[in-house]
Design an enzyme around this catalytic site. Structure first.
Site, PDB file in Angstrom:
ATOM      1  N   ASP A   1      54.930  87.277  52.657  1.00  0.00           N
ATOM      2  CA  ASP A   1      56.012  86.983  53.594  1.00  0.00           C
ATOM      3  C   ASP A   1      55.416  86.528  54.926  1.00  0.00           C
ATOM      4  OD1 ASP A   1      58.655  88.840  55.288  1.00  0.00           O
ATOM      5  OD2 ASP A   1      58.618  86.775  54.551  1.00  0.00           O
ATOM      6  N   ASN A   2      56.194  85.791  55.717  1.00  0.00           N
ATOM      7  CA  ASN A   2      55.868  85.461  57.114  1.00  0.00           C
ATOM      8  C   ASN A   2      54.656  84.564  57.300  1.00  0.00           C
ATOM      9  OD1 ASN A   2      56.554  88.835  57.278  1.00  0.00           O
ATOM     10  ND2 ASN A   2      57.972  87.350  58.164  1.00  0.00           N
TER      11      ASN A   2
ATOM     12  N   LYS B   1      50.138  91.183  59.865  1.00  0.00           N
ATOM     13  CA  LYS B   1      49.791  89.827  59.408  1.00  0.00           C
ATOM     14  C   LYS B   1      48.283  89.591  59.420  1.00  0.00           C
ATOM     15  CE  LYS B   1      54.010  90.055  59.093  1.00  0.00           C
ATOM     16  NZ  LYS B   1      54.458  90.681  57.822  1.00  0.00           N
TER      17      LYS B   1
ATOM     18  N   ASP C   1      53.582  92.177  53.103  1.00  0.00           N
ATOM     19  CA  ASP C   1      54.587  92.120  54.170  1.00  0.00           C
ATOM     20  C   ASP C   1      54.234  93.103  55.277  1.00  0.00           C
ATOM     21  OD1 ASP C   1      58.199  92.611  54.423  1.00  0.00           O
ATOM     22  OD2 ASP C   1      56.843  91.214  55.444  1.00  0.00           O
TER      23      ASP C   1
ATOM     24  N   GLU D   1      64.021  85.861  58.604  1.00  0.00           N
ATOM     25  CA  GLU D   1      65.207  86.656  58.245  1.00  0.00           C
ATOM     26  C   GLU D   1      66.279  86.606  59.336  1.00  0.00           C
ATOM     27  OE1 GLU D   1      62.069  87.728  57.901  1.00  0.00           O
ATOM     28  OE2 GLU D   1      61.694  89.538  59.005  1.00  0.00           O
TER      29      GLU D   1
HETATM   30  O1  75Z Z   1      55.314  92.822  61.601  1.00  0.00           O
HETATM   31  C1  75Z Z   1      55.963  92.576  60.598  1.00  0.00           C
HETATM   32  N1  75Z Z   1      55.843  93.290  59.494  1.00  0.00           N
HETATM   33  C2  75Z Z   1      54.907  94.400  59.450  1.00  0.00           C
HETATM   34  C3  75Z Z   1      55.615  95.718  59.761  1.00  0.00           C
HETATM   35  C4  75Z Z   1      54.862  96.767  59.066  1.00  0.00           C
HETATM   36  N2  75Z Z   1      55.424  97.759  58.372  1.00  0.00           N
HETATM   37  N3  75Z Z   1      54.416  98.450  57.843  1.00  0.00           N
HETATM   38  C5  75Z Z   1      53.283  97.880  58.239  1.00  0.00           C
HETATM   39  C6  75Z Z   1      51.997  98.297  57.842  1.00  0.00           C
HETATM   40  C7  75Z Z   1      50.872  98.025  58.566  1.00  0.00           C
HETATM   41  C8  75Z Z   1      49.632  98.427  58.109  1.00  0.00           C
HETATM   42  C9  75Z Z   1      49.553  99.103  56.926  1.00  0.00           C
HETATM   43  N4  75Z Z   1      48.512  99.645  56.242  1.00  0.00           N
HETATM   44  C10 75Z Z   1      49.075 100.217  55.151  1.00  0.00           C
HETATM   45  N5  75Z Z   1      50.369 100.069  55.106  1.00  0.00           N
HETATM   46  C11 75Z Z   1      50.704  99.370  56.207  1.00  0.00           C
HETATM   47  C12 75Z Z   1      51.927  98.982  56.658  1.00  0.00           C
HETATM   48  N6  75Z Z   1      53.519  96.816  59.024  1.00  0.00           N
HETATM   49  C13 75Z Z   1      56.999  91.507  60.605  1.00  0.00           C
HETATM   50  C14 75Z Z   1      57.349  90.938  61.829  1.00  0.00           C
HETATM   51  C15 75Z Z   1      58.328  89.948  61.884  1.00  0.00           C
HETATM   52  C16 75Z Z   1      58.696  89.349  63.189  1.00  0.00           C
HETATM   53  C17 75Z Z   1      59.004  87.987  63.279  1.00  0.00           C
HETATM   54  C18 75Z Z   1      59.368  87.427  64.492  1.00  0.00           C
HETATM   55  C19 75Z Z   1      59.427  88.217  65.624  1.00  0.00           C
HETATM   56  F1  75Z Z   1      59.787  87.675  66.810  1.00  0.00           F
HETATM   57  C20 75Z Z   1      59.116  89.572  65.543  1.00  0.00           C
HETATM   58  C21 75Z Z   1      58.755  90.131  64.339  1.00  0.00           C
HETATM   59  C22 75Z Z   1      58.982  89.520  60.723  1.00  0.00           C
HETATM   60  C23 75Z Z   1      58.618  90.081  59.502  1.00  0.00           C
HETATM   61  O2  75Z Z   1      59.227  89.698  58.336  1.00  0.00           O
HETATM   62  C24 75Z Z   1      57.628  91.055  59.437  1.00  0.00           C
HETATM   63  O3  75Z Z   1      57.302  91.548  58.190  1.00  0.00           O
HETATM   64 MG    MG Z   2      58.130  90.278  56.666  1.00  0.00          MG
END
Ligand code: 75Z
Ligand code: MG
Length: 214
Positions: free
Chosen positions: A169-170, A144, A141, A199
C-alpha cells in the site's frame, strides 16, 4: 480524558456494525472515515483491489505488516478459506488494543493472529516461533521506510517461495521510493502497479503487486 481517533472508530463499529458480519464492519469504518474523521485504513477503493488480489491468490498463509485498526485485517480474513490463517504485526500497543476488538466484532478472530512488536524483530521468528513455512501473500502497510528492509529480511529468512505475492500500500502517497525501485528492477520480482487514490481522497496513490520469482 480525550478519546483517540482509533477509539472513536471502534465506538462507531460497536454502535453501528452487525457483530459477526465483516462486511458491515468494513462499511461502518469507511462511512466513519468519509463522514466523520479520515483514518489511514487502506479504504474502499484500494480495498477492492486488495480483495481481488486475495481472491485470485487464494492464500493459505498471509502476513500483514501494519495492523492499525484492523480494517484490512478484517477485509483479508473475511475472504480466506476455513483452514487459512493471517498473521498481522502491529508495533503500536494502542493500535493493537483497538484492532483486536474490531477483529473480534467482525467475527474473524479464529483466522487471525495479531502479534505486537517490531517487524524487524518478529520476521526472523516466523518459522521457529509461529510455525510458518512460507507466506503465499504479504500485505505491506506499515512504516513506509520498513518496506524494503523487511522485504530483504523475508527473502533472507526463506519466507518467500516461487509465486509468493507482495502487495504494498501507499507506494505513491506517502510513497516508498526505495522499495518501488527495488521490486521494479530486481530480476527476482515481476511487478505491477494498480493506480488508485489515497483512502477517502482524490490524491493519487496505488498498490504495487510483486510476484517473487524464486
Ligand atoms: O503510516 C501509515 N501507515 C503505517 C501505520 C502503522 N501502523 N502500524 C505500523 C507499524 C510500524 C512498524 C511495525 N513493525 C511491526 N509492525 C509494525 C507496524 N505502522 C500510512 C500513512 C498514510 C498517510 C497518507 C497521507 C497523509 F497525509 C498521512 C498519512 C496512509 C496510509 O495508508 C498509511 O498506511
Ligand atoms: Mg496504508
Amino acid at each position: 480524558t480525550q478519546s483517540t481517533r482509533p477509539q472513536r472508530l471502534l465506538g462507531a463499529v460497536q454502535k453501528k456494525a452487525t457483530r459477526g458480519n465483516p462486511r458491515s464492519v468494513i462499511q461502518t469504518i469507511d462511512q466513519f472515515c468519509r463522514q466523520r474523521e479520515w483514518a489511514m485504513n487502506v479504504g474502499d477503493e484500494k480495498g477492492c483491489i486488495l480483495d481481488s488480489v486475495v481472491t485470485e491468490t487464494n492464500p493459505t498463509t498471509v502476513l500483514e505488516l501494519g495492523t492499525y485498526c484492523g480494517y484490512s485485517t478484517v477485509r483479508i480474513a473475511s475472504l480466506l478459506p476455513p483452514q487459512a490463517r493471517l498473521i498481522t504485526l502491529e508495533f503500536n500497543p494502542d493500535f493493537a488494543r483497538i484492532a483486536r476488538q474490531v477483529i473480534t466484532w467482525a467475527g474473524v478472530q479464529d483466522k487471525v493472529e495479531l502479534v505486537e512488536g517490531a517487524s524487524g524483530d518478529l520476521i526472523p521468528k516466523m518459522k521457529a516461533q509461529f510455525g510458518v513455512n512460507t507466506f503465499d501473500l504479504v500485505f505491506l502497510d506499515h512504516w513506509k521506510d520498513r518496506y524494503l528492509p523487511d522485504t530483504k529480511l523475508m527473502e533472507e529468512c526463506g519466507l518467500l517461495k516461487k509465486g509468493s505475492i507482495l502487495l504494498a500500500d501507499n507506494v505513491i502517497c506517502p510513497g516508498t521510493p526505495d522499495y518501488l525501485e527495488y521490486v521494479r528492477n530486481s530480476p527476482r520480482y515481476q511487478s505491477q502497479y494498480f493506480k488508485s487514490h489515497l483512502e477517502y481522497t482524490k490524491v493519487e496513490d496505488g498498490l504495487e503487486k510483486s510476484v517473487f520469482l524464486g
